[in-house]
Design a protein around this motif. Structure first.
Motif, PDB file in Angstrom:
ATOM      1  N   GLY A   1       0.791  -1.228   0.000  1.00 46.80           N
ATOM      2  CA  GLY A   1       0.000   0.000   0.000  1.00 46.80           C
ATOM      3  C   GLY A   1       0.821   1.274   0.000  1.00 46.80           C
ATOM      4  O   GLY A   1       2.045   1.252   0.051  1.00 46.80           O
ATOM      5  N   ALA A   2       0.118   2.382  -0.102  1.00 43.20           N
ATOM      6  CA  ALA A   2       0.655   3.744  -0.208  1.00 43.20           C
ATOM      7  C   ALA A   2       1.134   4.011  -1.641  1.00 43.20           C
ATOM      8  O   ALA A   2       1.181   3.087  -2.481  1.00 43.20           O
ATOM      9  CB  ALA A   2       1.757   4.014   0.796  1.00 43.20           C
ATOM     10  N   GLU A   3       1.508   5.249  -1.893  1.00 45.68           N
ATOM     11  CA  GLU A   3       1.996   5.578  -3.235  1.00 45.68           C
ATOM     12  C   GLU A   3       3.358   4.921  -3.458  1.00 45.68           C
ATOM     13  O   GLU A   3       4.066   4.639  -2.484  1.00 45.68           O
ATOM     14  CB  GLU A   3       2.102   7.102  -3.374  1.00 45.68           C
TER      15      GLU A   3
ATOM     16  N   HIS B   1       2.922  -0.934  -4.179  1.00 41.67           N
ATOM     17  CA  HIS B   1       2.127   0.277  -3.929  1.00 41.67           C
ATOM     18  C   HIS B   1       0.649  -0.101  -3.801  1.00 41.67           C
ATOM     19  O   HIS B   1       0.253  -1.241  -4.091  1.00 41.67           O
ATOM     20  CB  HIS B   1       2.358   1.307  -5.037  1.00 41.67           C
ATOM     21  N   GLY B   2      -0.165   0.866  -3.402  1.00 42.39           N
ATOM     22  CA  GLY B   2      -1.556   0.525  -3.095  1.00 42.39           C
ATOM     23  C   GLY B   2      -2.573   0.988  -4.118  1.00 42.39           C
ATOM     24  O   GLY B   2      -3.773   1.016  -3.826  1.00 42.39           O
ATOM     25  N   PHE B   3      -2.106   1.333  -5.310  1.00 40.20           N
ATOM     26  CA  PHE B   3      -3.073   1.837  -6.299  1.00 40.20           C
ATOM     27  C   PHE B   3      -3.279   0.813  -7.418  1.00 40.20           C
ATOM     28  O   PHE B   3      -2.792   0.963  -8.521  1.00 40.20           O
ATOM     29  CB  PHE B   3      -2.640   3.226  -6.786  1.00 40.20           C
TER      30      PHE B   3
ATOM     31  N   VAL C   1      -0.981  -3.570   5.678  1.00 38.50           N
ATOM     32  CA  VAL C   1      -1.752  -3.141   4.505  1.00 38.50           C
ATOM     33  C   VAL C   1      -2.221  -1.694   4.687  1.00 38.50           C
ATOM     34  O   VAL C   1      -3.024  -1.389   5.568  1.00 38.50           O
ATOM     35  CB  VAL C   1      -2.963  -4.076   4.277  1.00 38.50           C
ATOM     36  N   ALA C   2      -1.707  -0.815   3.815  1.00 32.84           N
ATOM     37  CA  ALA C   2      -2.049   0.612   3.888  1.00 32.84           C
ATOM     38  C   ALA C   2      -2.774   1.021   2.609  1.00 32.84           C
ATOM     39  O   ALA C   2      -2.161   1.529   1.664  1.00 32.84           O
ATOM     40  CB  ALA C   2      -0.775   1.447   4.063  1.00 32.84           C
ATOM     41  N   LEU C   3      -4.079   0.769   2.580  1.00 27.61           N
ATOM     42  CA  LEU C   3      -4.864   1.124   1.381  1.00 27.61           C
ATOM     43  C   LEU C   3      -5.965   2.112   1.729  1.00 27.61           C
ATOM     44  O   LEU C   3      -6.876   2.338   0.933  1.00 27.61           O
ATOM     45  CB  LEU C   3      -5.504  -0.135   0.779  1.00 27.61           C
ATOM     46  N   GLY C   4      -5.895   2.679   2.943  1.00 23.62           N
ATOM     47  CA  GLY C   4      -6.986   3.532   3.413  1.00 23.62           C
ATOM     48  C   GLY C   4      -8.037   2.651   4.067  1.00 23.62           C
ATOM     49  O   GLY C   4      -8.190   1.474   3.706  1.00 23.62           O
ATOM     50  N   MET C   5      -8.733   3.236   5.060  1.00 23.86           N
ATOM     51  CA  MET C   5      -9.706   2.402   5.778  1.00 23.86           C
ATOM     52  C   MET C   5     -10.784   1.897   4.818  1.00 23.86           C
ATOM     53  O   MET C   5     -11.064   2.523   3.818  1.00 23.86           O
ATOM     54  CB  MET C   5     -10.311   3.168   6.961  1.00 23.86           C
ATOM     55  N   GLN C   6     -11.314   0.795   5.112  1.00 20.29           N
ATOM     56  CA  GLN C   6     -12.309   0.100   4.330  1.00 20.29           C
ATOM     57  C   GLN C   6     -11.664  -0.745   3.242  1.00 20.29           C
ATOM     58  O   GLN C   6     -11.831  -1.947   3.215  1.00 20.29           O
ATOM     59  CB  GLN C   6     -13.342   1.075   3.713  1.00 20.29           C
ATOM     60  N   ARG C   7     -10.890  -0.074   2.346  1.00 23.10           N
ATOM     61  CA  ARG C   7     -10.239  -0.806   1.261  1.00 23.10           C
ATOM     62  C   ARG C   7      -9.241  -1.807   1.841  1.00 23.10           C
ATOM     63  O   ARG C   7      -9.184  -2.951   1.403  1.00 23.10           O
ATOM     64  CB  ARG C   7      -9.523   0.218   0.374  1.00 23.10           C
ATOM     65  N   GLN C   8      -8.470  -1.387   2.857  1.00 19.84           N
ATOM     66  CA  GLN C   8      -7.437  -2.285   3.390  1.00 19.84           C
ATOM     67  C   GLN C   8      -8.040  -3.481   4.142  1.00 19.84           C
ATOM     68  O   GLN C   8      -7.608  -4.613   3.965  1.00 19.84           O
ATOM     69  CB  GLN C   8      -6.431  -1.520   4.270  1.00 19.84           C
TER      70      GLN C   8
ATOM     71  N   PHE D   1       2.526   4.181   6.657  1.00 24.22           N
ATOM     72  CA  PHE D   1       3.697   4.178   5.761  1.00 24.22           C
ATOM     73  C   PHE D   1       4.080   5.624   5.414  1.00 24.22           C
ATOM     74  O   PHE D   1       5.255   5.926   5.201  1.00 24.22           O
ATOM     75  CB  PHE D   1       3.422   3.398   4.470  1.00 24.22           C
ATOM     76  N   ASP D   2       3.063   6.499   5.350  1.00 24.10           N
ATOM     77  CA  ASP D   2       3.356   7.909   5.063  1.00 24.10           C
ATOM     78  C   ASP D   2       4.194   8.503   6.203  1.00 24.10           C
ATOM     79  O   ASP D   2       5.111   9.281   5.967  1.00 24.10           O
ATOM     80  CB  ASP D   2       2.053   8.707   4.906  1.00 24.10           C
ATOM     81  N   VAL D   3       3.878   8.098   7.438  1.00 26.46           N
ATOM     82  CA  VAL D   3       4.651   8.574   8.588  1.00 26.46           C
ATOM     83  C   VAL D   3       6.052   7.969   8.538  1.00 26.46           C
ATOM     84  O   VAL D   3       7.057   8.679   8.673  1.00 26.46           O
ATOM     85  CB  VAL D   3       3.942   8.207   9.922  1.00 26.46           C
TER      86      VAL D   3
ATOM     87  N   ARG E   1     -14.327  17.293   7.618  1.00 26.49           N
ATOM     88  CA  ARG E   1     -15.403  16.298   7.486  1.00 26.49           C
ATOM     89  C   ARG E   1     -15.192  15.148   8.472  1.00 26.49           C
ATOM     90  O   ARG E   1     -16.099  14.664   9.113  1.00 26.49           O
ATOM     91  CB  ARG E   1     -15.410  15.761   6.050  1.00 26.49           C
ATOM     92  N   ARG E   2     -13.925  14.756   8.577  1.00 24.69           N
ATOM     93  CA  ARG E   2     -13.583  13.662   9.491  1.00 24.69           C
ATOM     94  C   ARG E   2     -13.827  14.074  10.937  1.00 24.69           C
ATOM     95  O   ARG E   2     -14.343  13.306  11.736  1.00 24.69           O
ATOM     96  CB  ARG E   2     -12.106  13.297   9.343  1.00 24.69           C
ATOM     97  N   VAL E   3     -13.431  15.334  11.242  1.00 25.01           N
ATOM     98  CA  VAL E   3     -13.586  15.805  12.627  1.00 25.01           C
ATOM     99  C   VAL E   3     -15.071  15.845  12.998  1.00 25.01           C
ATOM    100  O   VAL E   3     -15.457  15.514  14.114  1.00 25.01           O
ATOM    101  CB  VAL E   3     -12.900  17.180  12.809  1.00 25.01           C
TER     102      VAL E   3
END
Ligand code: UDP
Length: 258
Positions: free
Chosen positions: A113-115, A140-142, A164-171, A194-196, A227-229
């Motif tokens: 996952g990740a770019e 990568h995750g795309f 697995v870093a594909l964003g929540m739900q997808r991962q 992974f971004d961190v 939106r998340r907040v």
């Protein structure tokens, strides 16, 4: 499955009652040592609201083996519900401890996952941070979720740990879709970790975390997170018993149509 835990249920999601140390020692390390298979989910308030809004996703999460309370909002909500979880268990914290343990014990790790550039940099940095770490593969995750060559490749590397870093739900969906193909392995969705690790995104300074204001720090850094907040705020309101009941009574809190 190593470790049995009591749970605290928030919006149909069963969070396990445990601490970081206990979870690692009672579940993760034995799972690795005995070559068992387990699927770990780390969920924050936004994640829980997402499961409410997407029943398919909720089902995926309910099929995992362990759901960890990642985020002070989950801990506070469990307190308000009268069934307090002992402490926050952050996904990135568990990931770092797993990587350190893997480096010491020669476990095989896969980064999915990740770019592309983030993935490459995350692997490079992880190897520096945890000398001796055996990262047996990365991708990568795309990619198309139906792409069968990805799980085939992951499987071919015989990993003990699959992050697995594909964003929540997808991962989480990817993990559940392919888990049965594996005989062993600790599988965990790690979101933006992974971004961190790659140095692309920074965690909030410790003082913000200690003041339970990590969410505000991230909002200031990235105002698009509003939106998340709002979702986190909605989650908190729903878990203050009186306010939650009033909102539900007046229909202010509505379940989204399926
Ligand atoms: N990501 C990915 N493929 C996708 C979507 C996201 O690999 O189709 C990666 C993204 O690059 C990032 C991580 O997943 O490294 C987490 O993404 P984001 O912060 O958007 O997800 P969240 O976990 O907050 O939903």
């Amino acid at each position: 499955m190593p470790g049995h835990y009591d749970t605290a249920t928030l919006m149909d999601i069963d969070f396990i009652h445990t601490t970081n140390e206990e979870f690692l020692n009672k579940t993760v390390y034995p799972c690795l040592a005995h070559e068992e298979k387990c699927f770990i989910v780390t969920a924050n308030p936004e994640f829980v609201i997402e499961t409410r809004d997407h029943p398919d996703f909720k089902e995926v999460v309910q099929h995992s083996d362990y759901v960890l309370g990642d985020g002070i909002g989950i801990i506070n909500a469990s307190r308000l519900m009268g069934n307090p979880l002992p402490e926050r268990i952050s996904g990135i914290g568990v990931m770092y401890r797993m990587l350190s343990h893997a480096a010491e014990n020669g476990y095989r790790v896969f980064f999915l996952g990740a770019e592309e550039e983030t993935s490459r940099q995350a692997v490079e940095n992880a190897k520096k941070k945890f000398p001796g770490l055996n990262i047996v593969g990365r991708h990568h995750g795309f990619f198309d979720m139906r792409d069968a060559s990805i799980p085939r490749y992951v499987h071919s590397t015989q990993p003990d740990i699959v992050l697995v870093a594909l964003g929540m739900q997808r991962q989480e969906t990817w993990i559940l879709d392919h888990l049965s193909k594996f005989d062993k392995g600790v599988f965990m969705g790690v979101g933006g970790s992974f971004d961190v690790l790659a140095g692309k995104a920074k965690r909030a300074p410790k003082i913000w975390i200690r003041l339970q204001m990590e969410w505000l720090y991230r909002l200031i850094k990235d105002p698009k997170r509003i939106r998340r907040v709002m979702k986190v705020a909605e989650f908190m309101l729903l878990h203050i018993p009186v306010i939650g009941r009033i909102l539900k009574f007046f229909g202010i809190y509505k379940k989204k149509p399926r």
